[in-house]
Design an enzyme around this catalytic site. Structure first.
Site, PDB file in Angstrom:
ATOM      1  N   ASP A 263       0.856  -1.188   0.000  1.00  0.00           N
ATOM      2  CA  ASP A 263       0.000   0.000   0.000  1.00  0.00           C
ATOM      3  C   ASP A 263       0.890   1.235   0.000  1.00  0.00           C
ATOM      4  O   ASP A 263       2.038   1.180   0.439  1.00  0.00           O
ATOM      5  CB  ASP A 263      -0.863   0.041   1.272  1.00  0.00           C
ATOM      6  CG  ASP A 263      -2.060  -0.900   1.199  1.00  0.00           C
ATOM      7  OD1 ASP A 263      -2.397  -1.381   0.110  1.00  0.00           O
ATOM      8  OD2 ASP A 263      -2.679  -1.129   2.261  1.00  0.00           O
TER       9      ASP A 263
ATOM     10  N   ARG B  12      -0.953  -0.722  -8.449  1.00  0.00           N
ATOM     11  CA  ARG B  12      -2.346  -0.318  -8.184  1.00  0.00           C
ATOM     12  C   ARG B  12      -2.364   1.207  -8.287  1.00  0.00           C
ATOM     13  O   ARG B  12      -1.587   1.885  -7.626  1.00  0.00           O
ATOM     14  CB  ARG B  12      -2.784  -0.726  -6.778  1.00  0.00           C
ATOM     15  CG  ARG B  12      -4.162  -0.159  -6.414  1.00  0.00           C
ATOM     16  CD  ARG B  12      -4.470  -0.239  -4.916  1.00  0.00           C
ATOM     17  NE  ARG B  12      -4.476  -1.581  -4.430  1.00  0.00           N
ATOM     18  CZ  ARG B  12      -4.152  -1.919  -3.171  1.00  0.00           C
ATOM     19  NH1 ARG B  12      -3.795  -0.981  -2.307  1.00  0.00           N
ATOM     20  NH2 ARG B  12      -4.170  -3.168  -2.783  1.00  0.00           N
TER      21      ARG B  12
HETATM   22  P1  FDA Z   1     -14.143   9.382  -4.912  1.00  0.00           P
HETATM   23  O1  FDA Z   1     -13.626   9.562  -3.535  1.00  0.00           O
HETATM   24  O2  FDA Z   1     -14.475  10.597  -5.685  1.00  0.00           O
HETATM   25  O3  FDA Z   1     -15.368   8.422  -4.852  1.00  0.00           O
HETATM   26  C1  FDA Z   1     -16.225   8.214  -5.941  1.00  0.00           C
HETATM   27  C2  FDA Z   1     -17.604   7.910  -5.393  1.00  0.00           C
HETATM   28  O4  FDA Z   1     -17.553   6.687  -4.629  1.00  0.00           O
HETATM   29  C3  FDA Z   1     -18.096   8.966  -4.378  1.00  0.00           C
HETATM   30  O5  FDA Z   1     -18.767   9.995  -5.026  1.00  0.00           O
HETATM   31  C4  FDA Z   1     -19.008   8.144  -3.505  1.00  0.00           C
HETATM   32  O6  FDA Z   1     -20.256   7.985  -4.127  1.00  0.00           O
HETATM   33  C5  FDA Z   1     -18.339   6.798  -3.459  1.00  0.00           C
HETATM   34  N1  FDA Z   1     -17.489   6.654  -2.279  1.00  0.00           N
HETATM   35  C6  FDA Z   1     -16.136   6.803  -2.215  1.00  0.00           C
HETATM   36  N2  FDA Z   1     -15.696   6.534  -0.977  1.00  0.00           N
HETATM   37  C7  FDA Z   1     -16.780   6.219  -0.254  1.00  0.00           C
HETATM   38  C8  FDA Z   1     -16.982   5.831   1.090  1.00  0.00           C
HETATM   39  N3  FDA Z   1     -15.935   5.709   1.946  1.00  0.00           N
HETATM   40  N4  FDA Z   1     -18.231   5.544   1.512  1.00  0.00           N
HETATM   41  C9  FDA Z   1     -19.284   5.636   0.662  1.00  0.00           C
HETATM   42  N5  FDA Z   1     -19.153   6.002  -0.627  1.00  0.00           N
HETATM   43  C10 FDA Z   1     -17.933   6.292  -1.075  1.00  0.00           C
HETATM   44  N6  FDA Z   1      -5.152   5.310  -1.118  1.00  0.00           N
HETATM   45  C11 FDA Z   1      -3.850   5.508  -0.777  1.00  0.00           C
HETATM   46  O7  FDA Z   1      -3.440   6.649  -0.551  1.00  0.00           O
HETATM   47  N7  FDA Z   1      -3.005   4.441  -0.675  1.00  0.00           N
HETATM   48  C12 FDA Z   1      -3.402   3.166  -0.940  1.00  0.00           C
HETATM   49  O8  FDA Z   1      -2.598   2.232  -0.849  1.00  0.00           O
HETATM   50  C13 FDA Z   1      -4.758   2.961  -1.311  1.00  0.00           C
HETATM   51  N8  FDA Z   1      -5.234   1.715  -1.575  1.00  0.00           N
HETATM   52  C14 FDA Z   1      -6.510   1.571  -2.106  1.00  0.00           C
HETATM   53  C15 FDA Z   1      -6.952   0.315  -2.532  1.00  0.00           C
HETATM   54  C16 FDA Z   1      -8.177   0.191  -3.177  1.00  0.00           C
HETATM   55  C17 FDA Z   1      -8.619  -1.155  -3.667  1.00  0.00           C
HETATM   56  C18 FDA Z   1      -8.988   1.342  -3.376  1.00  0.00           C
HETATM   57  C19 FDA Z   1     -10.283   1.250  -4.106  1.00  0.00           C
HETATM   58  C20 FDA Z   1      -8.581   2.548  -2.907  1.00  0.00           C
HETATM   59  C21 FDA Z   1      -7.352   2.690  -2.254  1.00  0.00           C
HETATM   60  N9  FDA Z   1      -6.929   3.913  -1.765  1.00  0.00           N
HETATM   61  C22 FDA Z   1      -5.613   4.064  -1.384  1.00  0.00           C
HETATM   62  C23 FDA Z   1      -7.900   5.011  -1.566  1.00  0.00           C
HETATM   63  C24 FDA Z   1      -7.946   5.935  -2.755  1.00  0.00           C
HETATM   64  O9  FDA Z   1      -6.768   6.680  -2.836  1.00  0.00           O
HETATM   65  C25 FDA Z   1      -9.147   6.905  -2.631  1.00  0.00           C
HETATM   66  O10 FDA Z   1      -8.998   7.648  -1.475  1.00  0.00           O
HETATM   67  C26 FDA Z   1     -10.489   6.223  -2.621  1.00  0.00           C
HETATM   68  O11 FDA Z   1     -10.534   5.146  -3.497  1.00  0.00           O
HETATM   69  C27 FDA Z   1     -11.586   7.201  -3.052  1.00  0.00           C
HETATM   70  O12 FDA Z   1     -11.339   7.654  -4.350  1.00  0.00           O
HETATM   71  P2  FDA Z   1     -12.263   7.284  -5.602  1.00  0.00           P
HETATM   72  O13 FDA Z   1     -11.382   7.123  -6.778  1.00  0.00           O
HETATM   73  O14 FDA Z   1     -13.100   6.126  -5.274  1.00  0.00           O
HETATM   74  O15 FDA Z   1     -13.098   8.604  -5.847  1.00  0.00           O
END
Ligand code: FDA
Length: 306
Positions: free
Chosen positions: A126, A182
């Protein structure tokens, strides 16, 4: 973000832990390895792969690091013996990065060796906050020369990431090694000097970086719940005429299950990040801050309606 949500965000550290635990339960498989195994088995049954994360970071002693490393090996062996379609995600600070980098590396080697003997099982580093970005990437570069079952995470909000990808790809060509990344937006609060802050500029950078990785032939875990990025990624993999074995979508446990099921239904490979363990608080706060409906959940839980 609405004013009320912002207010709840500001007072989140004051919200009782019992309330935080209640409203964040959906993001966490449970406190034990048995809980994680049950959740992974259910996900596998629904066509999703998993990556398991033992919650815990920011340790204070190398004894804790050693205990964490031993436990990660137990998790690997258990996932393997249960024949689950799952791999492991690890946070290097929980293994001593920042306290004693050399011993941290030894712990990571032990984990990678155990994982290599179990399948092999894949292990992903991560990515944590920016003080650890270079050390994490450097350790990945070093260890992928010895282990083929390792990958790293890169964050699209960091302005340095395009250069980091170029470095990884160049090094990969020099040593004839595959690159396994990732790609996520990034979750930590970072300064504007080093990180994009606006939603659209992060989205734009994400898709550019994804294109850069796919063009170079890297295997990518496309980690997002954002429709703009999911649709953009589908377009890119089509343009690159990529076989579905060359990439996967990734989502977090408890986030947008409907979208997850749709992606799987369309025939894409998808992995769910499954955290478990007693040290749930920091992870839960990060997830709650990203939940657009967080204020409502907290208030309902506080007045006993949640
Ligand atoms: P965004 O935050 O804009 O979310 C898109 C939509 O998804 C939102 O509008 C909402 O509807 C929904 N949503 C998102 N989060 C939600 C929540 N908690 N509850 C309810 N709805 C929600 N980061 C990092 O810094 N280091 C890492 O190693 C990782 N590892 C990682 C693994 C995996 C498998 C994922 C999916 C994510 C990570 N992340 C991470 C976190 C990543 O950086 C990021 O913070 C989150 O994925 C949210 O970003 P989105 O791209 O989903 O967009």
């Amino acid at each position: 973000m609405e004013l009320f949500n912002q207010l709840i965000l500001a007072v989140l550290p004051l919200v009782p832990k019992s309330i935080v635990q209640k409203v964040s339960a959906r993001y966490i498989a449970g406190s034990t390895l048995d809980d994680a195994v049950a959740v992974v088995r259910a996900l596998n049954g629904k066509g999703a792969m998993a990556t398991v994360d033992v919650l815990g970071e920011f340790i204070h002693s190398m004894e804790e690091a050693e205990a964490n490393a031993r436990y990660s090996c137990d998790v690997i062996n258990r996932l393997h013996s249960e024949k689950l379609d799952a791999n492991l995600s690890i946070k290097l600070t929980s293994l001593g990065m920042g306290l004693d980098d050399l011993r941290c590396e030894q712990h990571v080697r032990t984990i990678l060796t155990t994982a290599r003997d179990a399948g092999p099982m894949f292990v992903r580093f991560d990515m944590e906050n920016s003080p650890y970005t270079s050390t994490t990437i450097d350790l990945y570069k070093k260890l992928r020369r010895e282990f083929s079952n390792v990958g790293v995470v890169l964050q699209a909000y960091l302005k340095r990431t395009a250069n980091d990808i170029t470095g990884l790809i160049t090094d990969g060509i020099a040593y004839r090694l595959p690159t396994n990344v990732r790609l996520c937006k990034g979750i930590y609060r970072e300064a504007p000097e080093i990180a994009y802050q606006g939603r659209e500029e992060i989205q734009q950078n994400y898709l550019q970086l994804l294109d850069q990785l796919l063009t170079a032939g890297a295997y990518v875990g496309i980690a997002t719940h954002d429709d703009v990025l999911i649709n953009g990624a589908k377009t890119l993999v089509k343009q690159h005429e990529l076989d579905r074995s060359k990439y996967e979508f990734q989502m977090l446990l408890g986030v947008r299950d409907d979208v997850r099921n749709k992606i799987i239904g369309e025939g894409y490979r998808l992995r769910v990040y499954v955290p478990f363990g007693a040290d749930w608080y920091a992870y839960s706060i990060r997830r709650l801050k990203e939940n657009p409906k967080m204020d409502g959940y907290i208030v309902k839980a506080m007045v006993g309606l949640g």
